[in-house]
Design a protein around this motif. Sequence first.
Motif, PDB file in Angstrom:
ATOM      1  N   ILE A  99       0.966  -1.255  -0.088  1.00 34.38           N
ATOM      2  CA  ILE A  99      -0.087  -0.040   0.000  1.00 34.38           C
ATOM      3  C   ILE A  99       0.916   1.424   0.120  1.00 34.38           C
ATOM      4  CG2 ILE A  99      -1.919  -1.194   1.255  1.00 34.38           C
ATOM      5  CD1 ILE A  99      -0.818   0.048   3.786  1.00 34.38           C
ATOM      6  N   SER A 100       0.282   2.388  -0.461  1.00 30.52           N
ATOM      7  CA  SER A 100       1.024   3.511  -0.294  1.00 30.52           C
ATOM      8  C   SER A 100      -0.101   4.567  -0.067  1.00 30.52           C
ATOM      9  CB  SER A 100       1.739   4.063  -1.726  1.00 30.52           C
ATOM     10  OG  SER A 100       0.753   4.237  -2.650  1.00 30.52           O
ATOM     11  N   ARG A 101       0.144   5.890  -0.131  1.00 31.05           N
ATOM     12  CA  ARG A 101      -0.862   6.856   0.595  1.00 31.05           C
ATOM     13  C   ARG A 101      -2.213   7.008  -0.478  1.00 31.05           C
ATOM     14  NH1 ARG A 101      -1.238  12.197  -1.329  1.00 31.05           N
ATOM     15  NH2 ARG A 101       0.593  12.089  -2.596  1.00 31.05           N
ATOM     16  N   THR A 158       8.006  10.578  -7.018  1.00 22.45           N
ATOM     17  CA  THR A 158       8.405   9.773  -6.120  1.00 22.45           C
ATOM     18  C   THR A 158       7.245   8.749  -5.589  1.00 22.45           C
ATOM     19  OG1 THR A 158       7.783  11.224  -4.242  1.00 22.45           O
ATOM     20  CG2 THR A 158      10.113  11.460  -5.127  1.00 22.45           C
ATOM     21  N   LEU A 159       7.489   7.594  -5.203  1.00 23.93           N
ATOM     22  CA  LEU A 159       6.675   6.735  -4.809  1.00 23.93           C
ATOM     23  C   LEU A 159       7.353   5.805  -3.674  1.00 23.93           C
ATOM     24  CD1 LEU A 159       4.050   5.300  -5.824  1.00 23.93           C
ATOM     25  CD2 LEU A 159       5.460   3.522  -7.225  1.00 23.93           C
ATOM     26  N   GLN A 160       6.306   5.859  -2.455  1.00 25.81           N
ATOM     27  CA  GLN A 160       6.914   5.128  -1.373  1.00 25.81           C
ATOM     28  C   GLN A 160       5.749   3.864  -1.017  1.00 25.81           C
ATOM     29  OE1 GLN A 160       7.769   7.382   2.099  1.00 25.81           O
ATOM     30  NE2 GLN A 160       7.589   9.318   1.106  1.00 25.81           N
ATOM     31  N   GLN A 161       6.359   2.610  -0.787  1.00 22.06           N
ATOM     32  CA  GLN A 161       5.636   1.331  -0.890  1.00 22.06           C
ATOM     33  C   GLN A 161       6.080   0.629   0.426  1.00 22.06           C
ATOM     34  OE1 GLN A 161       6.108  -1.269  -4.261  1.00 22.06           O
ATOM     35  NE2 GLN A 161       5.171  -2.950  -3.274  1.00 22.06           N
ATOM     36  N   THR A 162       5.013   0.255   1.044  1.00 23.06           N
ATOM     37  CA  THR A 162       5.106  -0.674   2.185  1.00 23.06           C
ATOM     38  C   THR A 162       4.526  -1.971   1.955  1.00 23.06           C
ATOM     39  OG1 THR A 162       5.224   1.099   3.910  1.00 23.06           O
ATOM     40  CG2 THR A 162       4.788  -0.925   4.577  1.00 23.06           C
ATOM     41  N   SER A 163       4.932  -3.185   1.966  1.00 20.01           N
ATOM     42  CA  SER A 163       4.261  -4.477   1.576  1.00 20.01           C
ATOM     43  C   SER A 163       4.799  -5.407   2.585  1.00 20.01           C
ATOM     44  CB  SER A 163       4.735  -4.654   0.104  1.00 20.01           C
ATOM     45  OG  SER A 163       6.102  -4.970   0.002  1.00 20.01           O
TER      46      SER A 163
END
Length: 205
Positions: free
Chosen positions: A38-40, A193-198
């Motif tokens: 997921i990201s924002r 930019t892209l931030q991803q937590t998985s």
Amino acid sequence: MKQSHLLSCLFIFCISLTAAQAQHHFQGLKGITAEYGISRKSDFYSLGYQSFLSDRFQFEITGTYRQGSFSDFIRIAPYRAAASYTLHQMILSETIDYTFAKLFNRLYINLGAGLTQAYGRAKASAIYPALDSALVENMDHIPEFDQTAIRPQNKISLGGHASILTELYLGRYLTLLFRYRYTYFLKSDIDKTLQQTSIGIRINL
């Protein structure tokens, strides 16, 4: 609440000290991964392949499908427009991971870096144009609002990424993965930019 937290920690600690030891990070070990992230403003679904080059280095290649929505605000004289978009994006990542910490012979923490390629398709779901009164006063003819001017281009974006990957070995053939990845695109009409937590699993071959 504190007691249940302590019991959970104790349970994980006991598992890590069991006599059955998995073969970890052997050169030539390979794995197939599946992750959900997921990201924002979007969800990620990933499939990947990992190959261990040594007991500390591994190579990953991952394909990710990203879906979500975002909003933008654009000025096209003499209009100001707010727009909402639906997003579909394919992302390909190549990563080299380095293991810098190991706990209980089952938990590994890795730092990674690599290249990223992405192809995105964004479609406007709602557009809200409004005339800029300051510009209209000085115009003899007011053109119609051009909706095509605010559509993001469908194009390939190139960039790089850095990541933190945590691996928890549940056995010889199954590993639980936790990942944080930060991606920077050199040029992109969708996201710079892209931030991803998985979270995911790896089947060790």
